[in-house]
Design a protein around this motif. Structure first.
Motif, mmCIF file in Angstrom:
data_model
loop_
_atom_site.group_PDB
_atom_site.id
_atom_site.type_symbol
_atom_site.label_atom_id
_atom_site.label_comp_id
_atom_site.label_asym_id
_atom_site.label_seq_id
_atom_site.Cartn_x
_atom_site.Cartn_y
_atom_site.Cartn_z
ATOM 1 N N VAL A 1 102.093 67.957 16.316
ATOM 2 C CA VAL A 1 100.920 67.087 16.442
ATOM 3 C C VAL A 1 100.557 66.518 15.075
ATOM 4 O O VAL A 1 100.225 65.331 14.948
ATOM 5 C CB VAL A 1 99.731 67.850 17.050
ATOM 6 N N ALA A 2 100.628 67.350 14.035
ATOM 7 C CA ALA A 2 100.327 66.876 12.682
ATOM 8 C C ALA A 2 101.287 65.759 12.271
ATOM 9 O O ALA A 2 100.874 64.762 11.662
ATOM 10 C CB ALA A 2 100.391 68.029 11.687
ATOM 11 N N ARG A 3 102.559 65.890 12.625
ATOM 12 C CA ARG A 3 103.532 64.846 12.281
ATOM 13 C C ARG A 3 103.246 63.557 13.062
ATOM 14 O O ARG A 3 103.349 62.458 12.512
ATOM 15 C CB ARG A 3 104.955 65.341 12.553
ATOM 16 N N LEU A 4 102.889 63.707 14.336
ATOM 17 C CA LEU A 4 102.543 62.522 15.126
ATOM 18 C C LEU A 4 101.313 61.826 14.554
ATOM 19 O O LEU A 4 101.250 60.584 14.501
ATOM 20 C CB LEU A 4 102.280 62.914 16.580
ATOM 21 N N ARG A 5 100.325 62.608 14.128
ATOM 22 C CA ARG A 5 99.118 62.009 13.542
ATOM 23 C C ARG A 5 99.452 61.205 12.295
ATOM 24 O O ARG A 5 98.914 60.126 12.080
ATOM 25 C CB ARG A 5 98.114 63.110 13.210
ATOM 26 N N ARG A 6 100.350 61.743 11.459
ATOM 27 C CA ARG A 6 100.706 61.018 10.238
ATOM 28 C C ARG A 6 101.364 59.678 10.570
ATOM 29 O O ARG A 6 101.277 58.729 9.796
ATOM 30 C CB ARG A 6 101.632 61.876 9.368
ATOM 31 N N LYS A 7 102.017 59.602 11.722
ATOM 32 C CA LYS A 7 102.714 58.370 12.089
ATOM 33 C C LYS A 7 101.838 57.396 12.880
ATOM 34 O O LYS A 7 102.069 56.185 12.818
ATOM 35 C CB LYS A 7 103.971 58.714 12.901
ATOM 36 N N ALA B 1 93.765 62.653 8.507
ATOM 37 C CA ALA B 1 92.823 63.736 8.199
ATOM 38 C C ALA B 1 91.609 63.707 9.116
ATOM 39 O O ALA B 1 90.902 64.718 9.249
ATOM 40 C CB ALA B 1 92.388 63.654 6.739
ATOM 41 N N ARG B 2 91.337 62.554 9.717
ATOM 42 C CA ARG B 2 90.212 62.408 10.653
ATOM 43 C C ARG B 2 90.730 61.754 11.936
ATOM 44 O O ARG B 2 90.443 60.602 12.217
ATOM 45 C CB ARG B 2 89.092 61.579 10.029
ATOM 46 N N PRO B 3 91.517 62.500 12.694
ATOM 47 C CA PRO B 3 92.180 61.911 13.862
ATOM 48 C C PRO B 3 91.192 61.467 14.933
ATOM 49 O O PRO B 3 90.230 62.169 15.249
ATOM 50 C CB PRO B 3 93.062 63.058 14.371
ATOM 51 N N ARG B 4 91.443 60.289 15.485
ATOM 52 C CA ARG B 4 90.632 59.758 16.572
ATOM 53 C C ARG B 4 91.486 59.467 17.806
ATOM 54 O O ARG B 4 90.952 59.116 18.851
ATOM 55 C CB ARG B 4 89.924 58.480 16.117
ATOM 56 N N LEU B 5 92.799 59.604 17.659
ATOM 57 C CA LEU B 5 93.717 59.320 18.756
ATOM 58 C C LEU B 5 94.214 60.614 19.398
ATOM 59 O O LEU B 5 94.045 60.825 20.601
ATOM 60 C CB LEU B 5 94.892 58.487 18.243
#
Length: 246
Positions: free
Chosen positions: A211-217, A223-227
């Motif tokens: 999930v962290a890797r997907l967020r970076r992409k 750092a403040r995910p909204r998706l």
């Protein structure tokens, strides 16, 4: 290393392991031990030889030393994970942040030196039991969500603002699950089962790392995910509507 191999080694018909370590006094005795327990083992003293071995034949799992001259084990781990090869890190680094970094780069597990070969063998078998799941059924066409258009067949997402994101096979499976269940809270155990077909282990942070890797992409601000949002005590959810791309 104190555990002795069995007196009558079984034939090497088992899983094919790639053992990457620049220390010969670790590499060769460990290879003998693993071969004594039915594993096929290919040795590599550095990342360049490891890459050549991985390209030459199918590898079921790689054991990778972190601290090596030249390209280090973390860089090699990222490359191997991108090819779908499970990785167990052999690390002398005791700091939690260093171990977490290895997991975030795609490692499935790690053991800290000095380690018991018996424990390593158990961890190897545990990772190998995590059989990869059947490839998810990818809907025909492409899907749109939050300004992104995702092509599951190509494992690539393109944003309306021109950004593009290429996903690994594991990241693609994870995103497929989120897109199939928008705005639904998916537990870590469910995501782990669907994407990797295995039971979660106490040390297994594979879902969090993916999930962290997907967020970076995909996130504007990882750092403040909204998706891809965290539901504390629950898991994760895709906070967007999904529609087929005509």
């Amino acid at each position: 290393m104190t555990d002795a191999p069995p007196r009558t080694p079984p034939p090497e018909t088992g899983p094919h392991l790639l053992l990457v370590d620049d220390a010969r006094d670790i590499r060769e005795p460990l290879a003998r031990y693993l071969r004594g327990h039915g594993m096929r083992v290919t040795l590599a003293a550095d990342a360049a030889r490891a890459r050549a071995a991985a390209e030459a034949g199918a590898i079921d799992l790689a054991l990778v030393d972190v601290m090596m001259p030249g390209e280090d084990g973390l860089s090699l781990t990222r490359w191997l994970a991108g090819r779908g090869v499970p990785v167990i890190l052999l690390t002398a680094m005791a700091e939690e942040a260093d171990r977490i970094l290895g997991l975030e780069l795609g490692a499935d597990d790690y053991v800290v030196k000095p380690f018991s070969p018996r424990e390593l063998l158990a961890r190897i078998r545990a990772v190998l039991r995590r059989a990869p799941p059947p490839a998810p059924t990818i809907p025909a066409g492409r899907r749109r969500f939050a300004g992104w258009t995702y092509d599951g067949a190509a494992r690539e997402a393109a944003h309306d603002d021109g950004r593009r994101a290429a996903l690994t096979s594991h990241e693609g499976r994870l995103l497929d699950v989120f897109l199939a269940h928008p705005r639904e809270v998916l537990s870590r155990a469910r995501l782990l089962d669907v994407t990797q077909g295995r039971e979660a282990k106490p040390y297994d942070r594979a879902v969090d790392n993916a999930v962290a890797r997907l967020r970076r992409k995909l996130e504007d601000d990882p750092a403040r995910p909204r998706l891809l949002v965290t539901e504390w005590g629950g898991g994760y959810a895709l906070a967007a509507d999904v529609e087929d791309d005509a």
